[in-house]
Write a protein that holds these residues in place. Sequence first.
Motif, PDB file in Angstrom:
ATOM      1  N   GLN A  73       0.730  -1.130   0.073  1.00 59.27           N
ATOM      2  CA  GLN A  73       0.005  -0.019   0.207  1.00 59.27           C
ATOM      3  C   GLN A  73       0.945   1.247   0.244  1.00 59.27           C
ATOM      4  O   GLN A  73       0.805   2.116  -0.634  1.00 59.27           O
ATOM      5  CB  GLN A  73      -0.941  -0.039   1.253  1.00 59.27           C
ATOM      6  CG  GLN A  73      -2.127  -0.804   1.072  1.00 59.27           C
ATOM      7  CD  GLN A  73      -1.884  -2.351   0.911  1.00 59.27           C
ATOM      8  OE1 GLN A  73      -1.108  -2.806   1.557  1.00 59.27           O
ATOM      9  NE2 GLN A  73      -2.917  -2.754   0.132  1.00 59.27           N
ATOM     10  N   GLY A  74       2.025   1.269   0.682  1.00 58.63           N
ATOM     11  CA  GLY A  74       2.949   2.479   0.820  1.00 58.63           C
ATOM     12  C   GLY A  74       3.418   2.727  -0.578  1.00 58.63           C
ATOM     13  O   GLY A  74       3.716   3.719  -1.151  1.00 58.63           O
ATOM     14  N   GLY A  75       3.891   1.792  -1.434  1.00 57.82           N
ATOM     15  CA  GLY A  75       4.236   1.785  -2.775  1.00 57.82           C
ATOM     16  C   GLY A  75       3.211   2.277  -3.700  1.00 57.82           C
ATOM     17  O   GLY A  75       3.474   3.266  -4.441  1.00 57.82           O
ATOM     18  N   GLN A  76       1.879   1.842  -3.380  1.00 63.26           N
ATOM     19  CA  GLN A  76       0.822   2.387  -4.276  1.00 63.26           C
ATOM     20  C   GLN A  76       0.728   3.955  -4.158  1.00 63.26           C
ATOM     21  O   GLN A  76       0.228   4.704  -5.089  1.00 63.26           O
ATOM     22  CB  GLN A  76      -0.498   1.619  -3.865  1.00 63.26           C
ATOM     23  CG  GLN A  76      -0.298   0.167  -4.461  1.00 63.26           C
ATOM     24  CD  GLN A  76      -1.459  -0.437  -4.105  1.00 63.26           C
ATOM     25  OE1 GLN A  76      -1.586  -1.799  -4.234  1.00 63.26           O
ATOM     26  NE2 GLN A  76      -2.397   0.018  -3.322  1.00 63.26           N
ATOM     27  N   SER A  77       0.866   4.344  -2.647  1.00 62.55           N
ATOM     28  CA  SER A  77       0.749   5.753  -2.510  1.00 62.55           C
ATOM     29  C   SER A  77       1.792   6.682  -3.095  1.00 62.55           C
ATOM     30  O   SER A  77       1.540   7.827  -3.138  1.00 62.55           O
ATOM     31  CB  SER A  77       0.666   5.957  -1.066  1.00 62.55           C
ATOM     32  OG  SER A  77       1.899   5.899  -0.402  1.00 62.55           O
ATOM     33  N   ILE A  90       4.620  -0.617 -10.245  1.00 69.32           N
ATOM     34  CA  ILE A  90       3.206  -1.512 -10.202  1.00 69.32           C
ATOM     35  C   ILE A  90       3.672  -2.847 -10.453  1.00 69.32           C
ATOM     36  O   ILE A  90       3.011  -3.909  -9.665  1.00 69.32           O
ATOM     37  CB  ILE A  90       2.258  -1.085 -11.054  1.00 69.32           C
ATOM     38  CG1 ILE A  90       1.631   0.370 -10.730  1.00 69.32           C
ATOM     39  CG2 ILE A  90       1.126  -2.016 -11.209  1.00 69.32           C
ATOM     40  CD1 ILE A  90       0.875   1.053 -11.499  1.00 69.32           C
ATOM     41  N   ASN A  91       4.501  -3.105 -11.290  1.00 68.81           N
ATOM     42  CA  ASN A  91       4.777  -4.569 -11.774  1.00 68.81           C
ATOM     43  C   ASN A  91       5.391  -5.012 -10.477  1.00 68.81           C
ATOM     44  O   ASN A  91       5.163  -6.380 -10.327  1.00 68.81           O
ATOM     45  CB  ASN A  91       5.750  -4.564 -12.999  1.00 68.81           C
ATOM     46  CG  ASN A  91       5.092  -4.371 -14.153  1.00 68.81           C
ATOM     47  OD1 ASN A  91       3.755  -4.333 -14.480  1.00 68.81           O
ATOM     48  ND2 ASN A  91       5.607  -3.994 -15.194  1.00 68.81           N
ATOM     49  N   SER A  92       6.349  -4.396  -9.866  1.00 70.24           N
ATOM     50  CA  SER A  92       6.994  -5.004  -8.359  1.00 70.24           C
ATOM     51  C   SER A  92       6.048  -5.257  -7.544  1.00 70.24           C
ATOM     52  O   SER A  92       6.228  -6.372  -6.998  1.00 70.24           O
ATOM     53  CB  SER A  92       8.014  -4.042  -8.191  1.00 70.24           C
ATOM     54  OG  SER A  92       8.814  -4.332  -7.061  1.00 70.24           O
ATOM     55  N   LEU A  93       5.130  -4.467  -7.377  1.00 64.26           N
ATOM     56  CA  LEU A  93       4.023  -4.548  -6.312  1.00 64.26           C
ATOM     57  C   LEU A  93       3.359  -5.645  -6.574  1.00 64.26           C
ATOM     58  O   LEU A  93       2.702  -6.381  -5.645  1.00 64.26           O
ATOM     59  CB  LEU A  93       3.415  -3.358  -5.844  1.00 64.26           C
ATOM     60  CG  LEU A  93       4.456  -2.041  -5.343  1.00 64.26           C
ATOM     61  CD1 LEU A  93       3.476  -1.049  -5.410  1.00 64.26           C
ATOM     62  CD2 LEU A  93       4.660  -2.350  -4.145  1.00 64.26           C
ATOM     63  N   PHE A 101       2.859   6.475   6.897  1.00 63.27           N
ATOM     64  CA  PHE A 101       4.350   7.036   6.420  1.00 63.27           C
ATOM     65  C   PHE A 101       5.166   5.737   6.592  1.00 63.27           C
ATOM     66  O   PHE A 101       6.370   5.577   6.146  1.00 63.27           O
ATOM     67  CB  PHE A 101       4.675   8.408   7.438  1.00 63.27           C
ATOM     68  CG  PHE A 101       4.091   9.676   6.960  1.00 63.27           C
ATOM     69  CD1 PHE A 101       4.826   9.988   5.586  1.00 63.27           C
ATOM     70  CD2 PHE A 101       3.310  10.072   7.307  1.00 63.27           C
ATOM     71  CE1 PHE A 101       4.234  11.280   5.034  1.00 63.27           C
ATOM     72  CE2 PHE A 101       2.735  11.398   6.603  1.00 63.27           C
ATOM     73  CZ  PHE A 101       3.082  11.981   5.535  1.00 63.27           C
ATOM     74  N   LEU A 102       4.920   4.788   7.712  1.00 63.22           N
ATOM     75  CA  LEU A 102       6.032   3.634   7.811  1.00 63.22           C
ATOM     76  C   LEU A 102       5.598   2.868   6.693  1.00 63.22           C
ATOM     77  O   LEU A 102       6.774   2.225   6.045  1.00 63.22           O
ATOM     78  CB  LEU A 102       5.143   2.770   8.964  1.00 63.22           C
ATOM     79  CG  LEU A 102       5.684   1.326   9.043  1.00 63.22           C
ATOM     80  CD1 LEU A 102       7.131   1.362   9.427  1.00 63.22           C
ATOM     81  CD2 LEU A 102       5.095   0.635  10.088  1.00 63.22           C
ATOM     82  N   ALA A 103       4.413   2.714   6.101  1.00 66.84           N
ATOM     83  CA  ALA A 103       4.207   1.793   4.826  1.00 66.84           C
ATOM     84  C   ALA A 103       4.921   2.462   3.814  1.00 66.84           C
ATOM     85  O   ALA A 103       5.586   1.794   2.802  1.00 66.84           O
ATOM     86  CB  ALA A 103       2.926   1.790   4.449  1.00 66.84           C
ATOM     87  N   ARG A 104       5.229   3.725   3.580  1.00 69.58           N
ATOM     88  CA  ARG A 104       6.054   4.535   2.533  1.00 69.58           C
ATOM     89  C   ARG A 104       7.256   4.161   2.583  1.00 69.58           C
ATOM     90  O   ARG A 104       7.949   3.982   1.757  1.00 69.58           O
ATOM     91  CB  ARG A 104       5.578   6.022   2.466  1.00 69.58           C
ATOM     92  CG  ARG A 104       4.127   6.328   1.912  1.00 69.58           C
ATOM     93  CD  ARG A 104       3.794   8.034   2.054  1.00 69.58           C
ATOM     94  NE  ARG A 104       4.730   8.516   1.336  1.00 69.58           N
ATOM     95  CZ  ARG A 104       4.456   9.078   0.069  1.00 69.58           C
ATOM     96  NH1 ARG A 104       3.419   8.497  -0.553  1.00 69.58           N
ATOM     97  NH2 ARG A 104       5.165   9.890  -0.459  1.00 69.58           N
ATOM     98  N   THR A 105       7.868   4.048   3.927  1.00 72.20           N
ATOM     99  CA  THR A 105       9.091   4.000   4.245  1.00 72.20           C
ATOM    100  C   THR A 105       9.632   2.548   3.692  1.00 72.20           C
ATOM    101  O   THR A 105      10.513   2.212   2.917  1.00 72.20           O
ATOM    102  CB  THR A 105       9.383   4.238   5.685  1.00 72.20           C
ATOM    103  OG1 THR A 105       9.025   5.383   6.122  1.00 72.20           O
ATOM    104  CG2 THR A 105      10.913   3.813   6.118  1.00 72.20           C
ATOM    105  N   MET A 106       8.630   1.597   4.190  1.00 73.98           N
ATOM    106  CA  MET A 106       8.873   0.170   4.031  1.00 73.98           C
ATOM    107  C   MET A 106       8.809  -0.119   2.548  1.00 73.98           C
ATOM    108  O   MET A 106       9.513  -0.913   1.630  1.00 73.98           O
ATOM    109  CB  MET A 106       7.971  -0.651   4.683  1.00 73.98           C
ATOM    110  CG  MET A 106       7.956  -0.835   5.919  1.00 73.98           C
ATOM    111  SD  MET A 106       9.502  -1.274   6.687  1.00 73.98           S
ATOM    112  CE  MET A 106       9.656  -3.116   6.388  1.00 73.98           C
ATOM    113  N   ALA A 107       7.733   0.668   1.605  1.00 69.09           N
ATOM    114  CA  ALA A 107       7.960   0.449   0.184  1.00 69.09           C
ATOM    115  C   ALA A 107       9.299   1.157  -0.456  1.00 69.09           C
ATOM    116  O   ALA A 107       9.790   0.301  -1.357  1.00 69.09           O
ATOM    117  CB  ALA A 107       6.826   1.499  -0.289  1.00 69.09           C
ATOM    118  N   SER A 108       9.782   2.060  -0.001  1.00 71.68           N
ATOM    119  CA  SER A 108      10.881   2.715  -0.575  1.00 71.68           C
ATOM    120  C   SER A 108      12.109   1.484  -0.307  1.00 71.68           C
ATOM    121  O   SER A 108      12.756   1.534  -1.127  1.00 71.68           O
ATOM    122  CB  SER A 108      11.495   3.820   0.257  1.00 71.68           C
ATOM    123  OG  SER A 108      10.346   4.899   0.020  1.00 71.68           O
TER     124      SER A 108
END
Length: 379
Positions: free
Chosen positions: A29-33, A48-51, A186-193
């Motif tokens: 979800q963090g990556g999608q945001s 998107i392909n990676s997620l 913001f944790l989800a965005r951090t983990m996505a990075s």
Amino acid sequence: METIELLQAYWWLLIAVLGAALVFLLFVQGGQSMLFSKTSYEERQLMINSLGRKWEFTFTTLVVFGGAFFASFPLFYSTSFGGAYWLWMLILLSFVLQAVSYEFRRKKGNIYGTRVYDAFLMFNGLVGCVLLGVAVGMLFFGGAFTITKTNILDANAPVISQWAATHGLEAIACWKNLLLGFAVFFLARTMASLYFINNIGGDEIFTARMRRYSLINGLVFAVLFVAFLVVLLLSDGLRETNGAFVTEKYLYFHNLISMWWLGIILLAGVVAVLYGIFRSAFDKRWRAGIWYAGFGVAAVVAVLFCIAGYGSTAYLPSTVDAASSLSIANSSSSLFTLTVMSWVSLIVPFVLAYIWYVWSKMNAKQLTEDELKEEFHQY
């Protein structure tokens, strides 16, 4: 300790583990945001392909998490999912839109275009994360509900739990819940990075941007989480004593002190998260930050669930009627059901091993941009 108390504690631990796994997997979800964060169409397709290789893990874990609550603590399931349904319907809507988007985004004959589905994915990334954080926040700060078990005998209205007219929307308006919700976001965005750094190779410009994003989002998360932790440890709570719920000042702080090993795990988890973030941000050759931060996140979330439920604590306090609050003792299934389900739960390690095996196969080697575009163009 009686057998049923041991089984209640065991099932709460399983729920804590599932909750920890769910929060870790929210990197999807963090990556999608981040899909519209100064990214070109090609980079957005790459993300998107990676997620798209991992989104089912999050969806499945969310379903299993709800199923575990239904099996072990059905009164919570009927009270929260059945009463605060506007909150849960918004969460489920965001996840349904996610599933639809991955399925139809690149289908032939798509009359809406890919950007509509990308917007759905971004909606799930923002709303799904924040509202899941709000839902977890209710475990500490409560909800506006009452429970009358004798209503089950009323043939005209056999409804045990009665919720406020807003049916969960009031939880979204609680600033304490929102504090946790945006910390999760913001944790989800951090983990996505960190996930993109680990999973995608070949584009150093993209990787450098993800390292920068991991630091920025990580710092915002750290500030929000520390603020939430201070608010939580200074908050009062309800503890069940002699069959009645009594308000106790600094309840969660006392729980953390009395179960001191949880404090050690919490500290170790925080250190692991910070190590994964900062080393990923400044060491240009290091790509393993997702695992250090991931295990740290899982440890911290598990500890939060433990201090919410153990020690005769009301893990879903009622803000309008303290006697209606839920603890693991008064909301669990029967001894027979817990016993049978405990035997069933023995397959969980095999399921986790299978997930790990599938994940390892998917990540057998770091994929380059060209390989991701060629192999997963359907997303």
